[in-house]
Write a protein that holds these residues in place. Structure first.
Motif, PDB file in Angstrom:
ATOM      1  N   ARG A 470      29.659  38.380  32.730  1.00 19.82           N
ATOM      2  CA  ARG A 470      30.704  37.764  31.911  1.00 19.82           C
ATOM      3  C   ARG A 470      32.059  37.791  32.625  1.00 19.82           C
ATOM      4  NH1 ARG A 470      29.567  36.478  26.593  1.00 19.82           N
ATOM      5  NH2 ARG A 470      27.315  36.317  26.411  1.00 19.82           N
ATOM      6  N   PRO A 471      32.924  36.816  32.329  1.00 16.21           N
ATOM      7  CA  PRO A 471      34.252  36.825  32.937  1.00 16.21           C
ATOM      8  C   PRO A 471      34.998  38.121  32.621  1.00 16.21           C
ATOM      9  CG  PRO A 471      33.844  34.746  31.820  1.00 16.21           C
ATOM     10  CD  PRO A 471      32.706  35.655  31.465  1.00 16.21           C
ATOM     11  N   TYR A 472      35.786  38.599  33.580  1.00 15.15           N
ATOM     12  CA  TYR A 472      36.559  39.826  33.370  1.00 15.15           C
ATOM     13  C   TYR A 472      37.634  39.608  32.318  1.00 15.15           C
ATOM     14  CZ  TYR A 472      39.403  43.914  34.089  1.00 15.15           C
ATOM     15  OH  TYR A 472      40.092  45.079  33.881  1.00 15.15           O
ATOM     16  N   ASP A 473      38.272  38.450  32.400  1.00 16.61           N
ATOM     17  CA  ASP A 473      39.303  38.140  31.406  1.00 16.61           C
ATOM     18  C   ASP A 473      38.983  36.756  30.859  1.00 16.61           C
ATOM     19  OD1 ASP A 473      42.025  39.161  30.299  1.00 16.61           O
ATOM     20  OD2 ASP A 473      42.473  37.119  30.901  1.00 16.61           O
ATOM     21  N   VAL A 474      39.932  35.857  30.876  1.00 18.56           N
ATOM     22  CA  VAL A 474      39.685  34.505  30.390  1.00 18.56           C
ATOM     23  C   VAL A 474      38.987  33.706  31.486  1.00 18.56           C
ATOM     24  CG1 VAL A 474      41.696  34.634  28.910  1.00 18.56           C
ATOM     25  CG2 VAL A 474      41.915  33.650  31.191  1.00 18.56           C
ATOM     26  N   SER A 475      38.546  32.492  31.151  1.00 15.68           N
ATOM     27  CA  SER A 475      37.852  31.688  32.165  1.00 15.68           C
ATOM     28  C   SER A 475      38.545  30.358  32.438  1.00 15.68           C
ATOM     29  CB  SER A 475      36.397  31.467  31.756  1.00 15.68           C
ATOM     30  OG  SER A 475      36.338  30.728  30.555  1.00 15.68           O
ATOM     31  N   SER A 476      39.744  30.168  31.914  1.00  9.80           N
ATOM     32  CA  SER A 476      40.452  28.927  32.219  1.00  9.80           C
ATOM     33  C   SER A 476      41.956  29.169  32.245  1.00  9.80           C
ATOM     34  CB  SER A 476      40.117  27.847  31.196  1.00  9.80           C
ATOM     35  OG  SER A 476      40.501  28.268  29.914  1.00  9.80           O
TER      36      SER A 476
END
Ligand SMILES: [Zn+2]
Length: 849
Positions: A470-476
């Protein structure tokens, strides 16, 4: 700058005939690093200033004031000769970072004469206190050592040491800790944010540059010192490894120059090596922290060709020691699933006591190893900087560029985007027609591309057939989408001028009245200033009209001359388009300043802080509402609108976080004055508020609270969705806006919304006593939903409502399933919020046309 020593230090120096360089413990009069002993930020500053006065190897540079008025300082530490030569060394660093026009011979001469500029920042997260204490001891050691190896390191490196990147929070946390020492709340978390506005998100602000501390450090990095290497020192949870050092975990962004990773890995390996030699167990790499997301301190620097490093050391309870039996030690994160020997974790820590002193010792060894690597590799690192910068410049054709057209629906936000890029030291140009141009063949060209393109998160799997990482933080983080600015790739024309932001307030436009068509969030600054001006009148058109020979859409605001004069000084440039008109049309609704309250839970909410910052910046002057004030009721007498930021319904209702099935139910309690939530009285007070005519606005997960408490014909269809059915990791999704409603004035037909949680509304026909509106909806086809980032289960969003409004009693409720103000980045959806606040002052809930 040289400062006077404390009186007694001066006496000591005079008596011995040499500058006395006291240790932090000698200077402060207590054993720094001992259990439960903490130097607060003001003591730390006083120590660094004394060191500056006493040592020719230390100079304190003032970087300006923090949000709450502390001195943000940075110690420049190097050999005496390097410090005398600082201007020349800065100039070399700048030219290595932008090697355009350098011949190979010139470049080699710079490599020969240059020094590695190394930036080390500590304690950006204020509870991660160890590094702020370690920084004093490290600086003292470097100032006083007479051994050949330390001198060699200081000859080769200029160290920029920031003892705390969030001084306000350092002060708050040490005060909180001292106050609770010896009570059952010793080492407990504070019930408010440790950065006045953004709390822990202060390392999520590094591409948007909204906060004073971020901007000050960005100037050091990209306008003044141009470091080649940057380490940001953090602390992590208590029960896993003792320290994380690079290499990072996957995924890695393919645009970052591989020499960044090679240097980062080489330095990280030396940190691990020196820690192991010193008998420190529990060192891990390739764990948890990825090399993909650009929002953090040193992360943003990767796209600007800087070798950015992170260390994370296991925490104690602030400064109080903890004891961990072996059975409580756990993996469970990327890179360490089971706690045990692995190649990236060859010597697990066995458990036992863990203290502030341990944190500082681990950090100190890692910091010294970093300094050693920079000294050892001085010429390599300087040459690599040139190689990386040249590669960034040549990654694009000479005329490849982004054009930000002057002609767009929200021109003021386009100006904000150009200004932001300029602040990043990206070269921005303007054309005679007002277009902005950003060439890609420049040192920070990769950063521009990263910020302007859309993202597709790579679905990396640790084990084939299993769940993705999963992304560490946001993905965009696509700025044009988030800011509602259209940009295009085009060929750079001739005859452009370098963009320079206008710093001074704009002059008051001349005219008897002005019209502002809706569409830009920047308008709110003008409108709110005019609303607060004495004697000015502000009116709003609730339907389209023709006036002064022009058509104006619903939502157009008209100011009289007095309002215009009051509003002019709030704008640093004239990008807001206020059109002179012959008069303020009669028979329009008078707008008045909405009285806005913002709910502030004691379980500190970063979304609350960001919302407060955005509302203040745009002139809404929100008042904070705590649980007690809500429970006391009579809210409609004081406020027109109450905003619930993104807070879970459990925290709003009870002050206790949600626990999943099978999870431990323990949570740390607050002192009694901060315990609990709105409870039954608070829920009733909110209902009374709306029934009496107030407007309740809820963001993201707080919508669940409102749906549960109020009898309204709206439900969240994703309320029970499991993460394998629906998941959105901070993605930008397409929403279609319903025109004509007061909350959607000026918004385009389609806009990008920031979606982080599982919320999609279904409304239904209610009773005759209420009205309900879908303000924005997801597209019909799941394929059209995702604009940037990573999402799973987008079919669950298709055709559902993203924002709804309903009437309730005499009042209104507006629910946003997304975060319209996420981290002050999503300018494109700010108008939803601002419109909802202005709607709260309208006498009647306007019917849909
Ligand atoms: Zn941290």
């Amino acid at each position: 700058m040289k400062r006077l020593l404390p009186f007694w230090v001066g006496c000591l120096a005079a008596a011995t005939g040499a500058a006395a360089v006291l240790s932090p413990s000698e200077f402060l009069g207590f054993p720094v690093g001992a259990d439960r002993k903490i130097a607060d930020y003001r003591q730390i500053v006083s120590y660094f200033r004394a060191l500056d006065a006493a040592s020719p190897r230390v100079q304190v540079q003032d970087l300006g004031k923090t949000t709450l008025g502390e001195d943000l300082i940075m110690a420049v530490i190097s050999s005496e000769q390097n410090l005398q030569n600082a201007r020349r060394l800065k100039d070399i660093a700048r030219r290595l970072a932008d090697p355009r026009g350098l011949s190979d011979a010139d470049a080699e001469a710079l490599v020969r004469d240059g020094r590695v500029v190394l930036l080390v920042t500590c304690n950006i997260h204020s509870t991660e206190i160890g590094a702020s204490q370690m920084a004093m001891e490290w600086a003292h050691a470097l100032a006083t050592a007479e051994d050949a190896e330390t001198k060699r390191r200081l000859d080769n490196v200029v160290l920029l040491l920031v003892p705390s990147l969030n001084p306000d929070g350092q002060v708050m946390e040490t005060e909180w800790y001292r106050k609770n020492l010896g009570t059952k709340f010793e080492g407990s978390r504070m019930p408010w944010l440790y950065h006045h506005y953004v709390g822990h998100d202060n390392n999520r602000d590094w591409f948007m540059l909204t906060q004073k501390e971020t901007r000050a450090m960005s100037r050091v990095l990209y306008h003044e010192w141009f470091p080649q290497v940057f380490l940001d020192e953090h602390q992590m949870g208590s029960t896993g490894p003792r320290i994380f050092v690079p290499p990072y975990a996957d995924p890695a962004d393919p645009d970052i120059h591989p020499l960044v990773w090679r240097e980062v890995n080489l330095i990280g390996a030396n940190m691990a090596f020196r820690l192991e030699q010193a008998g420190k167990s529990g060192v891990i790499y390739a764990y948890s922290y990825d090399a993909y997301w650009p929002g953090g301190t040193k992360n943003t620097a990767w796209w600007k060709n800087v070798s950015g490093l992170l260390t994370e050391v296991a925490s104690v309870r602030f400064a109080s020691p903890i004891h961990l039996p072996p059975g409580e030690l756990a993996g469970g994160r990327k890179g360490l699933i089971e706690y045990g020997v692995q190649t990236n974790f060859p010597n697990p820590w066995p458990g036992g006591w863990w203290r502030l002193r341990d944190i500082m010792d681990y950090e100190r060894i890692a910091s010294d190893a970093l300094l050693e690597s920079c000294a050892d590799r001085r010429e390599d690192f300087l040459r690599d900087m040139i190689a990386r910068s040249r590669a960034a410049i040549s990654a694009a054709g000479a005329r490849e560029a982004y054009r930000i057209p002057a002609d767009q629906p929200d021109r003021p936000s386009a100006v904000q985007l150009a200004r932001l890029m300029d602040e990043h030291n990206v070269e921005v140009f303007t054309a005679a027609n007002g277009d902005f141009w950003i060439p890609l063949a420049q040192p920070y060209g990769k950063f521009v591309r990263e910020m302007f393109e859309t993202q597709r998160y790579p679905e990396v799997k640790v084990v084939a057939g299993k769940e993705i990482v999963r992304p560490y933080d946001v993905s965009s983080w696509s700025l044009p989408l988030m800011m509602g600015v259209s940009v295009e790739r085009a060929s750079l024309p001739e005859g452009l001028a370098r963009y320079r932001p206008i710093a001074s307030p704009s002059a008051a436009p001349s005219g008897v009245a002005f019209a502002l068509a809706p569409g830009s969030p920047e308008n709110a600054k003008v409108v709110n200033a005019a609303l607060r001006a004495k004697g000015g009148t502000v009116s709003i058109a609730r339907a389209a009209l023709s006036h002064g020979g022009r058509q104006w859409p619903a939502g157009t605001v008209f100011l009289d001359a007095e309002g215009g004069r009051a509003a002019a000084p709030v704008l640093p440039d004239s990008a807001v388009e206020w059109v002179p008109v012959p008069s303020v049309p009669g028979s329009l609704e008078r707008l008045r300043a909405p009285r806005v309250a913002l709910y502030k839970p004691w379980v500190a909410s970063m979304d609350e802080g960001w919302t407060r910052w955005v509302l203040e910046q745009y002139g809404f002057e929100p008042k904070s509402l705590d649980n007690k004030t809500v429970r006391a009721g009579r809210l409609a007498e004081k406020f027109d609108a109450i905003v619930l930021p993104d807070v879970s319904k459990e925290v709003i209702a009870t002050g206790k976080p949600r626990t999943e099935e099978g999870e431990m139910r323990y949570f740390a309690e607050f002192p009694p004055e901060y315990a609990g939530g709105l409870e039954k009285e608070g829920a009733k007070a909110l209902k009374d508020f709306v029934e009496a005519g107030g407007t309740l606005v809820a963001f993201d997960s707080s919508s669940d609270y409102v749906i549960e408490q109020f009898n309204i014909p709206v439900r969240n269809v994703l309320f029970r969705a499991k993460s394998d059915e629906f998941s959105s990791a901070g993605s930008l999704v397409r929403i279609r806006v319903e025109p004509g409603h007061p909350v959607t004035y000026g918004l385009p037909e389609e806009v990008a919304a920031f979606l982080n949680d599982s919320i999609a509304f279904q409304s239904a026909l209610g009773g005759a006593e209420l009205e309900r509106w879908v303000l924005a909806a997801y597209p019909d086809s799941p394929r059209d939903v995702l604009l940037s980032g990573w999402i799973r289960g987008e079919d669950r969003l298709a055709r559902r409502a993203a924002a709804v409004a309903v009437t309730h009693g005499k009042g209104r409720i507006v629910l946003f399933g997304f975060r319209p103000q996420h981290r002050a980045q999503t300018h494109a959806t700010f108008p939803f919020v601002f419109n909802a606040l202005y709607w709260s002052t309208a006498k009647t809930a306007v019917s849909q046309p």
